[in-house]
Write a protein that holds these residues in place. Structure first.
Motif, PDB file in Angstrom:
ATOM      1  N   ARG A  37       0.840  -1.201   0.000  1.00 28.13           N
ATOM      2  CA  ARG A  37       0.000   0.000   0.000  1.00 28.13           C
ATOM      3  C   ARG A  37       0.873   1.249   0.000  1.00 28.13           C
ATOM      4  O   ARG A  37       0.524   2.253  -0.609  1.00 28.13           O
ATOM      5  CB  ARG A  37      -0.941  -0.015   1.217  1.00 28.13           C
ATOM      6  CG  ARG A  37      -2.080  -1.036   1.056  1.00 28.13           C
ATOM      7  CD  ARG A  37      -2.929  -1.098   2.292  1.00 28.13           C
ATOM      8  NE  ARG A  37      -2.106  -1.426   3.464  1.00 28.13           N
ATOM      9  CZ  ARG A  37      -2.587  -1.539   4.692  1.00 28.13           C
ATOM     10  NH1 ARG A  37      -3.873  -1.343   4.919  1.00 28.13           N
ATOM     11  NH2 ARG A  37      -1.791  -1.836   5.705  1.00 28.13           N
ATOM     12  N   ASP A  38       2.007   1.190   0.702  1.00 31.08           N
ATOM     13  CA  ASP A  38       2.880   2.372   0.775  1.00 31.08           C
ATOM     14  C   ASP A  38       4.278   2.133   0.223  1.00 31.08           C
ATOM     15  O   ASP A  38       5.103   3.045   0.194  1.00 31.08           O
ATOM     16  CB  ASP A  38       3.011   2.845   2.232  1.00 31.08           C
ATOM     17  CG  ASP A  38       1.674   3.259   2.808  1.00 31.08           C
ATOM     18  OD1 ASP A  38       0.884   3.866   2.055  1.00 31.08           O
ATOM     19  OD2 ASP A  38       1.404   2.966   3.981  1.00 31.08           O
ATOM     20  N   PHE A  39       4.557   0.877  -0.203  1.00 37.99           N
ATOM     21  CA  PHE A  39       5.898   0.549  -0.675  1.00 37.99           C
ATOM     22  C   PHE A  39       5.830  -0.183  -2.012  1.00 37.99           C
ATOM     23  O   PHE A  39       4.816  -0.813  -2.330  1.00 37.99           O
ATOM     24  CB  PHE A  39       6.613  -0.330   0.361  1.00 37.99           C
ATOM     25  CG  PHE A  39       6.833   0.376   1.678  1.00 37.99           C
ATOM     26  CD1 PHE A  39       8.015   1.056   1.920  1.00 37.99           C
ATOM     27  CD2 PHE A  39       5.849   0.371   2.658  1.00 37.99           C
ATOM     28  CE1 PHE A  39       8.209   1.722   3.115  1.00 37.99           C
ATOM     29  CE2 PHE A  39       6.033   1.042   3.860  1.00 37.99           C
ATOM     30  CZ  PHE A  39       7.218   1.722   4.088  1.00 37.99           C
ATOM     31  N   ASP A  40       6.889  -0.083  -2.782  1.00 33.86           N
ATOM     32  CA  ASP A  40       6.962  -0.766  -4.079  1.00 33.86           C
ATOM     33  C   ASP A  40       8.158  -1.708  -4.113  1.00 33.86           C
ATOM     34  O   ASP A  40       9.128  -1.536  -3.368  1.00 33.86           O
ATOM     35  CB  ASP A  40       7.159   0.250  -5.222  1.00 33.86           C
ATOM     36  CG  ASP A  40       5.950   1.126  -5.444  1.00 33.86           C
ATOM     37  OD1 ASP A  40       4.824   0.640  -5.238  1.00 33.86           O
ATOM     38  OD2 ASP A  40       6.143   2.297  -5.813  1.00 33.86           O
ATOM     39  N   TYR A  41       8.059  -2.662  -5.009  1.00 34.18           N
ATOM     40  CA  TYR A  41       9.192  -3.501  -5.383  1.00 34.18           C
ATOM     41  C   TYR A  41       9.838  -2.798  -6.568  1.00 34.18           C
ATOM     42  O   TYR A  41       9.180  -2.566  -7.580  1.00 34.18           O
ATOM     43  CB  TYR A  41       8.680  -4.878  -5.784  1.00 34.18           C
ATOM     44  CG  TYR A  41       9.724  -5.847  -6.290  1.00 34.18           C
ATOM     45  CD1 TYR A  41      10.342  -6.741  -5.421  1.00 34.18           C
ATOM     46  CD2 TYR A  41      10.070  -5.898  -7.635  1.00 34.18           C
ATOM     47  CE1 TYR A  41      11.277  -7.654  -5.889  1.00 34.18           C
ATOM     48  CE2 TYR A  41      11.011  -6.801  -8.102  1.00 34.18           C
ATOM     49  CZ  TYR A  41      11.612  -7.671  -7.220  1.00 34.18           C
ATOM     50  OH  TYR A  41      12.538  -8.571  -7.676  1.00 34.18           O
ATOM     51  N   VAL A  42      11.107  -2.410  -6.434  1.00 31.93           N
ATOM     52  CA  VAL A  42      11.736  -1.644  -7.510  1.00 31.93           C
ATOM     53  C   VAL A  42      12.789  -2.472  -8.223  1.00 31.93           C
ATOM     54  O   VAL A  42      13.480  -3.283  -7.625  1.00 31.93           O
ATOM     55  CB  VAL A  42      12.374  -0.337  -6.992  1.00 31.93           C
ATOM     56  CG1 VAL A  42      11.336   0.540  -6.334  1.00 31.93           C
ATOM     57  CG2 VAL A  42      13.504  -0.629  -6.036  1.00 31.93           C
ATOM     58  N   SER A  43      12.868  -2.246  -9.523  1.00 35.43           N
ATOM     59  CA  SER A  43      13.759  -3.053 -10.349  1.00 35.43           C
ATOM     60  C   SER A  43      14.316  -2.170 -11.452  1.00 35.43           C
ATOM     61  O   SER A  43      13.646  -1.295 -11.972  1.00 35.43           O
ATOM     62  CB  SER A  43      12.953  -4.206 -10.955  1.00 35.43           C
ATOM     63  OG  SER A  43      13.707  -4.897 -11.909  1.00 35.43           O
ATOM     64  N   ARG A  44      15.589  -2.408 -11.774  1.00 34.45           N
ATOM     65  CA  ARG A  44      16.203  -1.629 -12.834  1.00 34.45           C
ATOM     66  C   ARG A  44      16.703  -2.578 -13.911  1.00 34.45           C
ATOM     67  O   ARG A  44      17.378  -3.549 -13.623  1.00 34.45           O
ATOM     68  CB  ARG A  44      17.374  -0.825 -12.256  1.00 34.45           C
ATOM     69  CG  ARG A  44      18.032   0.060 -13.270  1.00 34.45           C
ATOM     70  CD  ARG A  44      19.014   1.014 -12.599  1.00 34.45           C
ATOM     71  NE  ARG A  44      19.695   1.822 -13.604  1.00 34.45           N
ATOM     72  CZ  ARG A  44      20.723   2.609 -13.327  1.00 34.45           C
ATOM     73  NH1 ARG A  44      21.173   2.704 -12.090  1.00 34.45           N
ATOM     74  NH2 ARG A  44      21.298   3.292 -14.273  1.00 34.45           N
ATOM     75  N   MET A  45      16.352  -2.283 -15.157  1.00 34.46           N
ATOM     76  CA  MET A  45      16.787  -3.130 -16.268  1.00 34.46           C
ATOM     77  C   MET A  45      17.830  -2.390 -17.070  1.00 34.46           C
ATOM     78  O   MET A  45      17.539  -1.390 -17.705  1.00 34.46           O
ATOM     79  CB  MET A  45      15.623  -3.399 -17.217  1.00 34.46           C
ATOM     80  CG  MET A  45      14.477  -4.093 -16.577  1.00 34.46           C
ATOM     81  SD  MET A  45      13.121  -4.131 -17.754  1.00 34.46           S
ATOM     82  CE  MET A  45      11.772  -4.007 -16.606  1.00 34.46           C
ATOM     83  N   ARG A  46      19.030  -2.901 -17.013  1.00 34.63           N
ATOM     84  CA  ARG A  46      20.063  -2.235 -17.769  1.00 34.63           C
ATOM     85  C   ARG A  46      20.939  -3.253 -18.487  1.00 34.63           C
ATOM     86  O   ARG A  46      21.071  -3.212 -19.694  1.00 34.63           O
ATOM     87  CB  ARG A  46      20.919  -1.352 -16.853  1.00 34.63           C
ATOM     88  CG  ARG A  46      21.985  -0.587 -17.599  1.00 34.63           C
ATOM     89  CD  ARG A  46      22.668   0.414 -16.668  1.00 34.63           C
ATOM     90  NE  ARG A  46      23.767   1.077 -17.322  1.00 34.63           N
ATOM     91  CZ  ARG A  46      23.663   2.104 -18.133  1.00 34.63           C
ATOM     92  NH1 ARG A  46      22.482   2.592 -18.406  1.00 34.63           N
ATOM     93  NH2 ARG A  46      24.720   2.634 -18.685  1.00 34.63           N
ATOM     94  N   GLU A  47      21.503  -4.144 -17.709  1.00 36.54           N
ATOM     95  CA  GLU A  47      22.404  -5.109 -18.315  1.00 36.54           C
ATOM     96  C   GLU A  47      21.921  -6.517 -18.034  1.00 36.54           C
ATOM     97  O   GLU A  47      22.539  -7.266 -17.289  1.00 36.54           O
ATOM     98  CB  GLU A  47      23.824  -4.937 -17.768  1.00 36.54           C
ATOM     99  CG  GLU A  47      24.310  -3.513 -17.864  1.00 36.54           C
ATOM    100  CD  GLU A  47      25.780  -3.386 -17.479  1.00 36.54           C
ATOM    101  OE1 GLU A  47      26.398  -4.407 -17.160  1.00 36.54           O
ATOM    102  OE2 GLU A  47      26.290  -2.268 -17.512  1.00 36.54           O
TER     103      GLU A  47
END
Lengths: 236, 236
Positions: A224-234
DNA sequence: AAGTGGTCTAGACCACTTG
DNA sequence: AAGTGGTCTAGACCACTTT
């Protein structure tokens, strides 16, 4: 592929405890002499281990074995961040500690045969003072001999830091599968949620060197107040 | 930091269209002559662009500008995979195409000032014959001048491949935030879901070179049979 | 055979940290 | 000043692909 062999030997030094977490490696010239290769070849091997966060270079100071401390855990393995604002290290509270035989799912994730026993550790992680994550961890008893609730609770570092300091097991990568579910009663209670509330379910297999599985973890997250964050680069 | 300048010039060649997607670069010796650096310095610049999947090296053949085709899209930007079994390329069907002024969220994500207009594209993605993902895409109209539904639908490659081929915009990285929600009526209908069903909500900002935002995409995913998969190895 | 990238070497010089 | 890693050079030789 000389640099591969150099890399292999550096990893062996870490696994054998010859190079302890936080300790400095010999300088590059000495390593080159030891392995009978040029400095450039040592640099290439170290380059890769630095990219994997296994080693850490500091110009003018030296090259060090990476420690799985809070900072590294946060930026490499903790992907839950507030919807807005900076990330924060969670307050981890033990909820359960037990030992029993592995379920089929656990055995498959950890690469166990038959019914070997596992330690099961459940934690509730607090962020901004509220319970947000319910973690259920399974690790092979054979890989972490003699682990006790007391020793686990008394650790002064992260869980992965404890694996590393107490058992010489360095977690270097992890795979995760994420899906949306309705909260199960136990998780709902721990997270102060209505059971009809949607939550994230994250299954993680964490690996040490050579992609050897070391931990299977399921995380239930109140988003509700937090996200799962992900970065796509390599991607790999 | 000579290799940084070489890398910059190679990126400029791609952005200017001088080096087209799929085309071969001059060999490393010629590049070294052109930039007045040694081959080793060219190699270092190319090494980084290869790691970012911008360039592609093939021993004995040459170095090529990466195309955002299905294969690359699948392994770098498409993270939805069946619970068990191999990944599959989705069947994409256009649902809506429109142009209007950006919402505040969109403007912030795309780095727009005031109320500039955006194209809004909605797709439904089918996997194994069933609707699984509802995509809502927003791109700045100023960045993709003259885009029409006809041209968009007539593309023969991926959406990112179209950005690249038609506008010279190469998507090189993306950030995502994932959370669990209950399906909104529109998504529920498109995905044949009960509105009380939990779904994944993924917000993605995709960037071209220099971390310039190019696309804002929200994906609603039915995760009863599929997962969002993520690998943690070389965080940044 | 000719052309491409892949690995390895040996050394010079620079930037940074420490005593 | 001495010691560390960071960058760049010039060249040898190998592995692979194409003609």
């Amino acid at each position: 592929m000389l640099y591969r062999q150099v890399k292999r030997q550096l990893i062996n030094d870490i696994q054998s405890g010859l190079a302890a977490p936080g300790a400095a490696l010999p300088n590059e010239k000495d390593l080159a002499l030891r392995f009978n290769v040029s400095v450039g070849t040592v640099r290439r091997a170290v380059d890769e281990l630095v990219a994997e966060h296994v080693l850490l270079r500091q110009q003018g100071r030296g090259t060090f074995v990476g420690k799985l401390d809070r900072e590294r855990f946060m930026f490499q393995f903790f992907k839950i961040a507030p919807r807005t604002g900076p990330s924060e290290f969670p307050d981890v509270r033990l909820h359960k500690f037990s030992k029993s035989s592995a379920s089929r799912t656990e055995a498959q994730a950890l690469g166990l045969h038959g019914t070997q026993s596992v330690f099961r550790i459940e934690n509730v992680l607090y962020l901004k003072g509220r319970p947000v994550i319910h973690d259920q961890i399974a690790i092979a008893a054979a890989m972490f001999p003699g682990l006790t609730q007391a020793a686990f609770t008394a650790r002064t570092t992260t869980i992965y830091g404890h694996y590393q300091a107490a058992y010489g097991i360095t977690i270097v990568e992890a795979d995760e599968r994420v899906r949306a579910e309705l909260a199960k009663p136990e998780s709902a209670q721990l997270l102060n949620l209505d059971p009809a509330n949607p939550v994230l379910c994250i299954e993680r297999v964490a690996y040490t060197f050579d992609r050897k599985p070391a931990e299977f973890r399921t995380s239930i997250v109140d988003t509700r107040d937090f996200d799962y964050v992900s970065r796509m680069r390599e991607a790999a």
